[in-house]
Design an enzyme around this catalytic site. Structure first.
Site, PDB file in Angstrom:
ATOM      1  N   TYR A 148      -7.649   5.034  -2.272  1.00 19.90           N
ATOM      2  CA  TYR A 148      -7.004   4.421  -1.105  1.00 19.90           C
ATOM      3  C   TYR A 148      -7.573   4.957   0.212  1.00 19.90           C
ATOM      4  O   TYR A 148      -7.563   6.171   0.449  1.00 19.90           O
ATOM      5  CB  TYR A 148      -5.493   4.678  -1.174  1.00 19.90           C
ATOM      6  CG  TYR A 148      -4.716   4.050  -0.046  1.00 19.90           C
ATOM      7  CD1 TYR A 148      -4.711   2.674   0.128  1.00 19.90           C
ATOM      8  CD2 TYR A 148      -4.003   4.838   0.851  1.00 19.90           C
ATOM      9  CE1 TYR A 148      -3.999   2.091   1.163  1.00 19.90           C
ATOM     10  CE2 TYR A 148      -3.287   4.263   1.888  1.00 19.90           C
ATOM     11  CZ  TYR A 148      -3.290   2.886   2.041  1.00 19.90           C
ATOM     12  OH  TYR A 148      -2.593   2.304   3.076  1.00 19.90           O
TER      13      TYR A 148
ATOM     14  N   ASP B  60       1.924   3.684   1.664  1.00 15.37           N
ATOM     15  CA  ASP B  60       2.233   4.337   2.935  1.00 15.37           C
ATOM     16  C   ASP B  60       3.440   3.634   3.553  1.00 15.37           C
ATOM     17  O   ASP B  60       3.968   2.683   2.981  1.00 15.37           O
ATOM     18  CB  ASP B  60       1.037   4.321   3.888  1.00 15.37           C
ATOM     19  CG  ASP B  60       0.503   2.919   4.161  1.00 15.37           C
ATOM     20  OD1 ASP B  60       1.265   1.942   3.994  1.00 15.37           O
ATOM     21  OD2 ASP B  60      -0.669   2.791   4.555  1.00 15.37           O
TER      22      ASP B  60
ATOM     23  N   ARG C  46      -6.714   4.746   3.500  1.00  9.57           N
ATOM     24  CA  ARG C  46      -5.925   5.139   4.670  1.00  9.57           C
ATOM     25  C   ARG C  46      -5.095   6.396   4.418  1.00  9.57           C
ATOM     26  O   ARG C  46      -4.089   6.624   5.069  1.00  9.57           O
ATOM     27  CB  ARG C  46      -5.010   3.982   5.093  1.00  9.57           C
ATOM     28  CG  ARG C  46      -5.781   2.780   5.632  1.00  9.57           C
ATOM     29  CD  ARG C  46      -4.866   1.581   5.852  1.00  9.57           C
ATOM     30  NE  ARG C  46      -5.578   0.466   6.445  1.00  9.57           N
ATOM     31  CZ  ARG C  46      -6.341  -0.388   5.779  1.00  9.57           C
ATOM     32  NH1 ARG C  46      -6.495  -0.246   4.462  1.00  9.57           N
ATOM     33  NH2 ARG C  46      -6.962  -1.376   6.402  1.00  9.57           N
TER      34      ARG C  46
ATOM     35  N   ASP D 270       0.839  -1.196   0.000  1.00 16.78           N
ATOM     36  CA  ASP D 270       0.000   0.000   0.000  1.00 16.78           C
ATOM     37  C   ASP D 270       0.879   1.253   0.000  1.00 16.78           C
ATOM     38  O   ASP D 270       2.014   1.215   0.491  1.00 16.78           O
ATOM     39  CB  ASP D 270      -0.910   0.017   1.235  1.00 16.78           C
ATOM     40  CG  ASP D 270      -2.140  -0.865   1.053  1.00 16.78           C
ATOM     41  OD1 ASP D 270      -2.395  -1.305  -0.081  1.00 16.78           O
ATOM     42  OD2 ASP D 270      -2.848  -1.119   2.048  1.00 16.78           O
TER      43      ASP D 270
END
Length: 714
Positions: free
Chosen positions: A326, A103, A328, A101
């Protein structure tokens, strides 16, 4: 062969589809020259203290601090099969693509697997070039754009190191202080485990401190004077301005002495006033920004009562259905390369409802709000609808609410700013000054989208008469208005999310506030919801009527744990450090050195902390300290909380310590034929028997026969 390693199976499927194939195999997708495999989140775990050294199995103060010299990871038991599949595929790959992801955790969880296989080690047989794909949405168009724009994975080493530093710091804090404070609490007779965390502890303490403020709050009545002024046929209201040196005020500047306000009221009765200042200022309220996860959790909590975790779960579902980006994200801005998607997304929004159809018709796609800013984009952008048209009939009620909320915030970018004119009038009468403020909205702009919703930024329109400086106004009446100061509100799951994000407001050191305003808060967009769940599961807080209320254990946390751990100051500064690591401005070794020094200093100060003894149901007869019920390898027993100084213990009998004195062997009674020590009569579950007093070294036993040991039947 090019190998993509995705963070989770749903992401792997989206990548495989983007590559033009969904040929499913055991643990991966075969896409011809490309293979797409996946993790299940973090398939590598931190090792436990006893996996570094057996001596850490027992919780003892003398073994603290626990600071690994060389950090170890292990494969999660549930992921061993997938780990081996990835290992085999890595050995065959020519190029590897990290598809975690977008992050810091997504970067780390793939990189740590590759590191285990030696992918980053020169000279290792598995050493391979590694690229990075950043997927902010799972719709086909977004995936294909991302796949055509692969980056060198080395560009994100700072992001990985930030996550690694966070994981190790959390391990050090959790493992050392959970043991230290639990042992400290048990020594005072508290039969509990005090779980300590870098983020969870100041969060739980924030809720407990707020409750103490409420309990200690004493309401105070305060007063103010409202005066109406007449000019011709028109009138306007005003409020008396309290001077800094006015007597009868409290620390907040409220007038609490009724006599003072009465005196001012008499002073201006029937007096002609003079307008001493008229000021008009045009104002503008720019378009609200699209959502980050935190701002979405706050708004959805206010509007629908959703918990932060519910919001994240609903968003994850919409993301996997390819309808929103996305979930988050900590960003509220949009990249300029997505301007080409505006018409497509607005057409999708138009299909949701008649209301949104009308609002889309009134939008102007030529407007460029402040949200379009490439300089504000990091690994991801704001949460917005994708170009995939939603089939609303197939969405759940909660998904519909969330999608509409996100769509409305996106649509707001294509309405003009709200504009208004604020007028301030100052009137002087008999030496006292009165203030009047009015607002006239010139253009509602993007606020048209929120006229039916609760919105903190809604200004009531107050028109004022046309008036000039120096003009005289006649006294038209006055009113003394009384109010009562209110205690601070309890935190809710939504407002604690906001507090965690705006943590600079709650630090103890006032000097830190300005420097921490730019800090991202404590926790991350991805973890804040789980932190709130964790402090509930661990018994620090509970939910009452949608409010977060501390338990007795939550209050105990404030009494026992060092202030440095319960206030967010240090945690917030660490988040600044983690951000600096991600930007490669701070070496990870320097950050870890700070952590180790902090832990050692706090442990040194632990002895000086005095804890009030718990009110115990049972106390040790030898030292008067509370007894604790402990589950041992052979069942429950009771031990003195003063251990190891006092080693008194008792067997458990129906949930209570068996304090009955052990039977003494009769004088000149029977002796053990094996070791010569006295035998003593005992009562077993089925019958009486005789046991050797040399137990456990000697385990001789005999059935009882007419009050004597039956030596023939051992």
């Amino acid at each position: 062969m090019r190998l993509f390693i995705a963070e989770k199976p749903s992401l792997a499927l989206a990548i495989a589809t983007g590559l033009g194939s969904k040929n499913r195999k055991d643990g991966y997708y075969d896409c011809g020259d490309d293979i797409v495999t996946y993790c299940f989140g973090h398939i590598m775990q931190q090792c436990n203290p006893d996996e570094y050294d057996e001596k850490y199995k027992a919780w003892k103060m003398e073994t603290l601090p626990i600071i690994p010299v060389k950090w170890k990871l292990k494969v999660s038991p549930d992921c061993k099969k997938q780990y081996n599949i990835i290992k085999q595929l890595v050995s065959k790959a020519d190029v590897i693509v990290n598809a975690g992801d977008p992050d810091r955790e997504g970067q780390l969880l793939v990189d740590e697997v590759l590191n285990e296989f030696g992918v980053f080690t020169l000279g290792n047989s598995n050493y391979k070039p590694v690229q990075r794909v950043l997927l902010n949405a799972l719709d086909d168009k977004s995936v294909k754009i991302a796949l055509s724009n692969l980056k060198d994975n080395r560009e994100y080493v700072g992001l990985r190191n930030s996550a690694l530093a966070r994981a190790r710091a959390d391990w050090l804090i959790g493992m050392n202080f959970t043991r230290a404070y639990t042992l400290k609490a048990r020594s005072a007779g508290y039969d509990l485990k005090l779980s300590i965390g870098r983020v969870q502890t100041p969060t739980a303490a924030l809720i407990a401190r707020r409750e103490l403020e409420i309990k200690n709050f004493k309401p105070v009545e305060f007063y103010n004077l409202l005066v109406t002024w007449q000019t011709g046929k028109n009138s306007f209201g005003s409020t008396w301005q309290i001077t800094d040196d006015c007597p009868g005020t409290d620390s907040e500047g409220h007038i609490i002495d009724r006599a003072i306000i009465n005196q001012i009221s008499k002073k201006i009765q029937g007096v002609t006033g003079t307008v001493i200042k008229v000021e008009q200022k045009p104002g503008k309220s720019p378009q609200r920004l699209p959502y980050s996860l935190s701002s979405l959790q706050i708004d959805a909590g206010k509007l629908y009562g959703f918990s932060p975790q519910q919001v994240l779960d609903i968003q994850q579902s919409l993301y996997e259905k390819k309808l929103t980006t996305y979930p988050r994200s900590d960003c509220e801005y949009l990249p300029e390369n997505q301007l080409s998607d505006i018409s497509s997304i607005l057409n999708n929004i138009k299909s949701i409802s008649d209301e949104l159809y009308t609002l889309v018709q009134g939008a102007d796609i030529k407007i460029r709000s402040r949200a379009w800013n490439d300089k504000k984009i990091t690994a991801h952008h704001a949460i917005i609808p994708t170009t995939v048209k939603p089939d609303f009939a197939k969405l759940s009620s909660d998904e519909k609410k969330m999608y509409t909320l996100i769509a409305r915030a996106y649509l707001a970018q294509f309405y003009p700013a709200k504009t208004f004119l604020t007028t301030t009038i100052l009137t002087e009468a008999n030496g006292e000054v009165f203030k009047t403020t009015g607002t006239v909205i010139q253009e509602l702009g993007w606020k048209k989208l929120y006229t039916q919703a609760a919105d903190d930024d809604t200004d009531e329109e107050i028109s004022l008469p046309s008036i000039k400086e120096g003009e005289y106004v006649e006294f038209g009446g006055s009113e003394i208005k009384a109010g009562i100061t209110k205690p601070p509100a309890r935190f809710t799951p939504s407002t604690i999310i906001k507090a965690m994000k705006e943590i600079w407001k709650y630090v103890k050191d006032e000097n830190l506030k300005s420097s921490l305003k730019e800090c991202s808060g404590i926790g991350t967009e991805a973890t804040r919801a789980s932190i709130i769940e964790t402090i509930q599961e661990r018994g620090y807080v509970k939910v009452e009527k949608k409010n977060l209320v501390p338990t007795e254990v939550g209050f105990l946390l404030l009494k026992i744990v060092d202030e440095n751990m319960t206030y967010p100051d240090i945690t917030a500064k660490w988040e600044q450090d983690l951000d600096a690591i991600s930007k490669r401005e701070l070496p990870i070794k320097d950050f870890m050195a700070k952590q180790e020094g902090y832990i050692q200093n706090l442990l040194k100060n632990l002895d000086s902390i005095q804890i009030e003894q718990a009110k115990a149901a049972y106390v040790c007869p030898n030292c008067q300290k509370p007894l604790r019920r402990i589950k041992g390898s052979k069942g429950f027993f009771w031990s003195c909380s003063g251990y190891p100084e006092c080693k008194t213990s008792f067997q458990d009998k129906n949930g209570k310590p068996n304090m009955e004195p052990k039977p003494k062997p009769p004088a000149n009674g029977p002796k053990c034929p094996k070791c010569g020590k006295p035998l003593v009569q005992r009562k077993g579950k089925k019958a009486k028997f005789w046991g050797c007093t040399g137990y456990p070294d000697c385990k001789e036993m005999f059935w009882d026969k007419n009050g004597k040991p039956d030596m023939e039947d051992c």
